[in-house]
Motif scaffolding. Structure first.
Motif, PDB file in Angstrom:
ATOM      1  N   PRO A 104       0.913  -1.253   0.085  1.00 13.56           N
ATOM      2  CA  PRO A 104       0.096   0.048  -0.104  1.00 13.56           C
ATOM      3  C   PRO A 104       0.652   1.202  -0.088  1.00 13.56           C
ATOM      4  O   PRO A 104       2.006   1.147   0.171  1.00 13.56           O
ATOM      5  CB  PRO A 104      -0.741  -0.155   1.412  1.00 13.56           C
ATOM      6  CG  PRO A 104      -0.789  -1.609   1.605  1.00 13.56           C
ATOM      7  CD  PRO A 104       0.534  -2.024   1.007  1.00 13.56           C
ATOM      8  N   LEU A 105       0.366   2.444  -0.511  1.00  9.54           N
ATOM      9  CA  LEU A 105       0.939   3.547  -0.179  1.00  9.54           C
ATOM     10  C   LEU A 105       1.754   3.968   1.336  1.00  9.54           C
ATOM     11  O   LEU A 105       1.054   3.877   2.138  1.00  9.54           O
ATOM     12  CB  LEU A 105       0.161   4.857  -0.481  1.00  9.54           C
ATOM     13  CG  LEU A 105      -0.215   5.489  -1.946  1.00  9.54           C
ATOM     14  CD1 LEU A 105      -1.108   4.562  -2.421  1.00  9.54           C
ATOM     15  CD2 LEU A 105      -0.510   6.866  -2.248  1.00  9.54           C
ATOM     16  N   SER A 106       3.143   4.191   1.043  1.00  9.71           N
ATOM     17  CA  SER A 106       3.647   4.744   2.238  1.00  9.71           C
ATOM     18  C   SER A 106       3.236   6.078   2.473  1.00  9.71           C
ATOM     19  O   SER A 106       2.436   6.835   1.564  1.00  9.71           O
ATOM     20  CB  SER A 106       5.254   4.583   1.929  1.00  9.71           C
ATOM     21  OG  SER A 106       5.514   5.734   1.109  1.00  9.71           O
ATOM     22  N   PHE A 107       3.570   6.576   3.662  1.00 12.62           N
ATOM     23  CA  PHE A 107       3.347   7.997   4.118  1.00 12.62           C
ATOM     24  C   PHE A 107       4.168   8.781   3.301  1.00 12.62           C
ATOM     25  O   PHE A 107       3.317  10.002   2.813  1.00 12.62           O
ATOM     26  CB  PHE A 107       3.581   8.303   5.508  1.00 12.62           C
ATOM     27  CG  PHE A 107       3.251   9.719   5.844  1.00 12.62           C
ATOM     28  CD1 PHE A 107       2.006  10.289   5.995  1.00 12.62           C
ATOM     29  CD2 PHE A 107       4.377  10.673   6.205  1.00 12.62           C
ATOM     30  CE1 PHE A 107       1.806  11.837   6.123  1.00 12.62           C
ATOM     31  CE2 PHE A 107       4.111  11.863   6.426  1.00 12.62           C
ATOM     32  CZ  PHE A 107       2.834  12.380   6.500  1.00 12.62           C
ATOM     33  N   ALA A 125       7.065  10.378  14.004  1.00 13.72           N
ATOM     34  CA  ALA A 125       6.636   9.018  13.285  1.00 13.72           C
ATOM     35  C   ALA A 125       6.318   9.237  11.696  1.00 13.72           C
ATOM     36  O   ALA A 125       6.181   8.241  11.044  1.00 13.72           O
ATOM     37  CB  ALA A 125       5.519   8.648  14.099  1.00 13.72           C
ATOM     38  N   ALA A 126       5.966  10.530  11.460  1.00 10.82           N
ATOM     39  CA  ALA A 126       5.606  10.697  10.036  1.00 10.82           C
ATOM     40  C   ALA A 126       6.755  10.497   9.187  1.00 10.82           C
ATOM     41  O   ALA A 126       6.462  10.332   8.244  1.00 10.82           O
ATOM     42  CB  ALA A 126       5.054  11.948   9.886  1.00 10.82           C
ATOM     43  N   LEU A 127       7.953  10.414   9.630  1.00  7.27           N
ATOM     44  CA  LEU A 127       9.167  10.737   8.761  1.00  7.27           C
ATOM     45  C   LEU A 127       9.858   9.171   8.867  1.00  7.27           C
ATOM     46  O   LEU A 127      11.064   8.990   8.391  1.00  7.27           O
ATOM     47  CB  LEU A 127      10.208  11.381   9.346  1.00  7.27           C
ATOM     48  CG  LEU A 127       9.637  12.932   9.367  1.00  7.27           C
ATOM     49  CD1 LEU A 127      10.658  14.190   9.797  1.00  7.27           C
ATOM     50  CD2 LEU A 127       9.051  13.296   8.033  1.00  7.27           C
ATOM     51  N   VAL A 128       9.326   8.057   9.101  1.00  4.94           N
ATOM     52  CA  VAL A 128       9.709   6.683   9.194  1.00  4.94           C
ATOM     53  C   VAL A 128      10.386   6.335   7.725  1.00  4.94           C
ATOM     54  O   VAL A 128      11.048   5.498   7.307  1.00  4.94           O
ATOM     55  CB  VAL A 128       8.629   5.773   9.577  1.00  4.94           C
ATOM     56  CG1 VAL A 128       9.504   4.394   9.499  1.00  4.94           C
ATOM     57  CG2 VAL A 128       8.433   6.078  11.042  1.00  4.94           C
TER      58      VAL A 128
END
Length: 450
Positions: free
Chosen positions: A148-151, A427-430
């Motif tokens: 699925p799409l990553s962030f 966490a948004a930058l994993v």
């Protein structure tokens, strides 16, 4: 809305490779495999021809009557108006699990007609191959996995200016508050919808939350139908039991998979086939315990203790019937499962970057637990996951005191910083994990001297 998928870059590297094999694309249902193959054909070839073995079962005869690529191509040309020209036409074999002879023919294209570019994919390909005892031409195809799409992909479409800002960051320091706030907002939206393309489009095109929820439910309903259609009759109730137990499994404080939550007296041997089916379908990830962080990590794997996560946070939220308001605001009672959502999202990002980043988790006699540990070259890196700004807890400290890792990571809602070997990262930058780690390596020597 057209969403750019990073797998197209992987396709391009495959196209340009000197030693190229037919490509076999694997991944869960509804992640956009067919779209990606066709989009790649549009962008990088003069022509592309789609042969769908589910919609056109008569295609099977082209592969059953001959193993010669020349003969097969002559017959396939009768089923399309697209010119078939080596080097200029991308051949797409979709739903290839419906034609085992076509799957086997990939071997002969590799050996006898390497000038042709072929990408093949199928729904529940892993399940079909195992259940039907189909032969995959090992060594003659390149297997590529799609997720699925990553962030990272989501942010590119949702807020490109913020995406470009993160792309341009070249040192580890606090991000501006405005950037941090934008990341937090988009990450919350990502947790709500997940990475299934249809759902992401519904959200980003402003169709409303009812459309988002319906799109997620449609995918869950499709998965339920898959259980009944593709699983052995005796396994269907067990697959459903495991699948529907995931919210309760993950709401426990330690998240460890417990069979008694499925059925009183349930044993692992009774449900192993069900677990494997869900894994082969690509819709769950099994994270095993690691007894100690030695090299290689696989040598210290404890297969008897594991956690089970969902391939997509949006599907997990919908499966758990978690309201959108719980993600977007402070809601009493939303605590343990908030941690589960955070862990699931971090895992989803790690898995989509590289198979080498598939993690384990670590425990110490029930006194401490680190959510993930990964092997990065010769380094073993512990990763702590926190749902918000509260970073209390001694688990990472216990691990550090015992094993003295060179690098440690913590994903939370706090700002970006590096201090004495601990990389604290929003966490948004994993999805930018390798970048932060490489930048950390540049800092560590000076830190160590102080």
């Amino acid at each position: 809305m057209q969403i750019n998928r990073e797998i197209l870059n992987q396709f391009l590297a495959w196209k340009n490779a000197e030693q190229r094999k037919p490509l076999l694309l694997k991944g869960a249902r509804q992640i956009g495999k067919s779209w990606a193959m066709e989009e790649f054909g549009k962008r990088h070839f003069s022509h592309y021809a789609v042969f769908n073995f589910d919609r056109q079962p008569e295609l099977t005869s082209a592969f059953q009557d001959s193993k010669s690529p020349d003969r097969i191509l002559k017959e396939l040309a009768l089923y399309t108006n697209v010119p078939l020209i080596a080097g200029e036409t991308l051949l797409i074999f979709d739903e290839i699990q419906e034609c085992e002879s076509a799957l086997n023919a990939l071997k002969y294209f590799y050996e006898d007609a390497p000038e042709w570019h072929i990408i093949a994919a199928g729904s529940l390909l892993g399940v079909a191959v195992k259940q039907r005892k189909m032969t995959v031409p090992v060594g003659k195809v390149q297997i590529m996995r799609m997720y699925p799409l990553s962030f990272r992909e989501f942010l590119y479409a949702a807020d490109n200016a913020t995406y470009q800002y993160i792309e341009d960051v070249n040192e580890i320091k606090h991000l501006p508050t405005i950037i941090l706030n934008k990341l937090r907002l988009e990450y919350q939206r990502y947790l709500v919808c997940g990475g299934m393309p249809e759902v992401v489009n519904a959200l980003l095109e402003g169709k409303g939350m009812q459309a988002v929820e319906q799109a997620l439910q449609d995918i869950l309903d499709l998965y339920e139908l898959d259980f009944a259609k593709y699983a052995q009759a005796r396994d269907i109730p067990r697959i459903r039991s495991v699948w529907h137990s995931l919210p309760s499994q993950l709401s426990k404080e330690n998240r460890k998979f417990v069979y008694k939550l499925l059925k009183k007296g349930a044993r692992s041997k009774d449900y192993e086939d069900a677990l494997l089916w869900l894994e082969d379908a690509g819709i769950v990830y099994r994270v095993n315990n690691c007894t100690r962080p030695g090299l290689p990590l696989s040598a210290y794997e404890d297969i008897g203790a594991f956690k089970l996560y969902v391939c997509d946070t949006g599907l997990l939220r919908r499966l758990a019937k978690l309201p959108v308001d719980a993600i977007l605001g402070e809601v009493s009672g939303y605590k343990e499962f908030k941690g589960a959502m955070a862990e699931n999202a971090v895992l989803q990002s790690l898995v989509s970057m590289s198979a080498d980043l598939f993690p384990y988790y670590w425990t110490s006699e029930s006194q401490a637990e680190v959510e993930y540990i990964i092997q990065w070259g010769t380094e073993i890196i512990p990763i702590e996951v926190k749902a918000e700004n509260n970073i209390s807890g001694r688990s990472l400290s216990v691990y550090t005191e015992k094993y003295h890792p060179k690098y440690r990571m913590r994903f939370s809602m706090l700002n970006l910083q590096f201090n004495e070997g601990l990389l604290s990262c929003p966490a948004a930058l994993v999805s930018w994990f390798p970048k932060w780690l490489n930048l950390s390596k540049q800092i560590l020597p000076s830190d160590a001297q102080r």
